[in-house]
Design an enzyme around this catalytic site. Sequence first.
Site, PDB file in Angstrom:
ATOM      1  CG  ASP A   1      -5.174   2.698   0.359  1.00  0.00           C
ATOM      2  OD1 ASP A   1      -6.116   1.909   0.190  1.00  0.00           O
ATOM      3  OD2 ASP A   1      -4.096   2.365   0.911  1.00  0.00           O
TER       4      ASP A   1
ATOM      5  N   GLY B   1      -1.260   1.738   9.256  1.00  0.00           N
ATOM      6  CA  GLY B   1      -0.648   1.473  10.557  1.00  0.00           C
ATOM      7  C   GLY B   1      -1.611   1.143  11.681  1.00  0.00           C
TER       8      GLY B   1
ATOM      9  CB  SER C   1      -0.919   0.018   1.217  1.00  0.00           C
ATOM     10  OG  SER C   1      -1.509   1.292   1.295  1.00  0.00           O
TER      11      SER C   1
ATOM     12  CG  HIS D   1      -9.239   0.434  -1.223  1.00  0.00           C
ATOM     13  ND1 HIS D   1      -8.704   0.260   0.050  1.00  0.00           N
ATOM     14  CD2 HIS D   1     -10.586   0.426  -1.073  1.00  0.00           C
ATOM     15  CE1 HIS D   1      -9.709   0.173   0.916  1.00  0.00           C
ATOM     16  NE2 HIS D   1     -10.852   0.271   0.267  1.00  0.00           N
TER      17      HIS D   1
ATOM     18  CG  MET E   1      -8.266   7.417   1.603  1.00  0.00           C
ATOM     19  SD  MET E   1      -7.446   7.453   3.193  1.00  0.00           S
ATOM     20  CE  MET E   1      -6.766   5.796   3.259  1.00  0.00           C
TER      21      MET E   1
ATOM     22  CG  MET F   1     -11.362   3.572   1.108  1.00  0.00           C
ATOM     23  SD  MET F   1      -9.845   3.544   2.062  1.00  0.00           S
ATOM     24  CE  MET F   1      -8.663   3.603   0.729  1.00  0.00           C
TER      25      MET F   1
ATOM     26  CG  HIS G   1      -3.761  -1.269  -1.894  1.00  0.00           C
ATOM     27  ND1 HIS G   1      -4.806  -2.060  -2.289  1.00  0.00           N
ATOM     28  CD2 HIS G   1      -4.249  -0.462  -0.926  1.00  0.00           C
ATOM     29  CE1 HIS G   1      -5.883  -1.759  -1.588  1.00  0.00           C
ATOM     30  NE2 HIS G   1      -5.578  -0.785  -0.753  1.00  0.00           N
TER      31      HIS G   1
ATOM     32  CG  MET H   1     -12.052  -2.462   4.232  1.00  0.00           C
ATOM     33  SD  MET H   1     -10.524  -2.158   3.335  1.00  0.00           S
ATOM     34  CE  MET H   1      -9.539  -1.299   4.561  1.00  0.00           C
TER      35      MET H   1
ATOM     36  CG  ASP I   1      -6.566  -2.607   2.564  1.00  0.00           C
ATOM     37  OD1 ASP I   1      -5.491  -2.408   3.166  1.00  0.00           O
ATOM     38  OD2 ASP I   1      -7.150  -1.732   1.897  1.00  0.00           O
ATOM     39  N   GLY I   2      -5.446  -4.141   5.666  1.00  0.00           N
ATOM     40  CA  GLY I   2      -5.395  -3.460   6.962  1.00  0.00           C
ATOM     41  C   GLY I   2      -4.702  -4.283   8.041  1.00  0.00           C
TER      42      GLY I   2
HETATM   43  C1  DX5 Z   1      -6.659   1.810   4.974  1.00  0.00           C
HETATM   44  C2  DX5 Z   1      -6.125   1.461   3.611  1.00  0.00           C
HETATM   45  C3  DX5 Z   1      -5.085   0.442   3.617  1.00  0.00           C
HETATM   46  C4  DX5 Z   1      -3.847   0.820   4.391  1.00  0.00           C
HETATM   47  C5  DX5 Z   1      -3.200  -0.432   4.867  1.00  0.00           C
HETATM   48  O1  DX5 Z   1      -7.720   2.674   4.809  1.00  0.00           O
HETATM   49  O2  DX5 Z   1      -7.165   1.002   2.774  1.00  0.00           O
HETATM   50  O3  DX5 Z   1      -4.757   0.033   2.305  1.00  0.00           O
HETATM   51  O4  DX5 Z   1      -2.931   1.538   3.629  1.00  0.00           O
HETATM   52  O5  DX5 Z   1      -2.111  -0.055   5.614  1.00  0.00           O
HETATM   53  P1  DX5 Z   1      -1.524  -0.955   6.778  1.00  0.00           P
HETATM   54  O6  DX5 Z   1      -0.994  -2.205   6.146  1.00  0.00           O
HETATM   55  O7  DX5 Z   1      -0.486  -0.092   7.356  1.00  0.00           O
HETATM   56  O8  DX5 Z   1      -2.673  -1.254   7.736  1.00  0.00           O
HETATM   57 ZN    ZN Z   2      -6.609   0.048   0.864  1.00  0.00          ZN
END
Ligand code: DX5
Ligand code: ZN
Length: 239
Positions: free
Chosen positions: A45, A155, A18, A76, A47, A78, A43, A147, A185-186
């Site tokens: 993200d 993190g 990610s 991804h 947002m 969001m 990946h 998720m 993921d997560g």
């Molecule tokens: C969270 C993201 C993840 C995140 C995962 O909203 O969708 O992709 O970056 O990060 P880690 O592996 O640090 O939990």
């Molecule tokens: Zn993600």
Amino acid sequence: MGASTVELDSSKTLISPSLLSADFARLAEEAALMKEAGADLLHCDVMDGHFVPNLTFGPPVIEALCAQTDIPLDVHLMISNADETVERYIKAGAAIVSVHAEACTHLHRVIQIIKDAGVIAGVVLNPASPIAMIEDVIEDVDLVMLMSVNPGFGGQTFIARVVDKCVQLREMCRAYGVDPIIEVDGGINRETAVEMARAGATCFVSGNAIFGADDPVAELRELRATIDAARAEKVSARA
Ligand code: DX5
Ligand code: ZN
């Protein structure tokens, strides 16, 4: 470089580092590092500060990244308005576009738009959403992403309840005779990845565990070796 495709093979372990935990000012270099490590996907993200309480980047950054790497981009979304904007992510060069079941008013339509464009279509479930929410699209999607944290930040700590949810999802897929890629993921690190591999996940997003490591290349390789060993054990236990 440019748009790359992904092989949809659930027998293969896919690692999707990610970029949320990477250095945003050096994305091309971080992508090159992940290439060296053997990442299957990158990946991304997206947002919007609305569906999740954080903001990252959108189609222009994805397009720029796509021009700099041949690793397929695992996007991804969001965002609250995927119904209206999904085409922009497809055009930007995503290999996979995953949308949240919770965020799409017309989930079936969005999935068809992604598939009709020849892009891999994924549906995502938040930790509090039951798998029943995606039963009516399970035959349409190429990928399901579970998720294992509440989306918005890297993190965070893995929510263990998703292990059972993954087992249930596998059962549901079996009942429908489908075999989508199951991505998690997560909070994925060597320990939590093993739990999810045993539960049936085959695609692993990892941000902090990889980019936060002293040696991200070595960490990605270790993560893959650990997952592959757990999956091989599972196969031999079944034989
Ligand atoms: C969270 C993201 C993840 C995140 C995962 O909203 O969708 O992709 O970056 O990060 P880690 O592996 O640090 O939990
Ligand atoms: Zn993600």
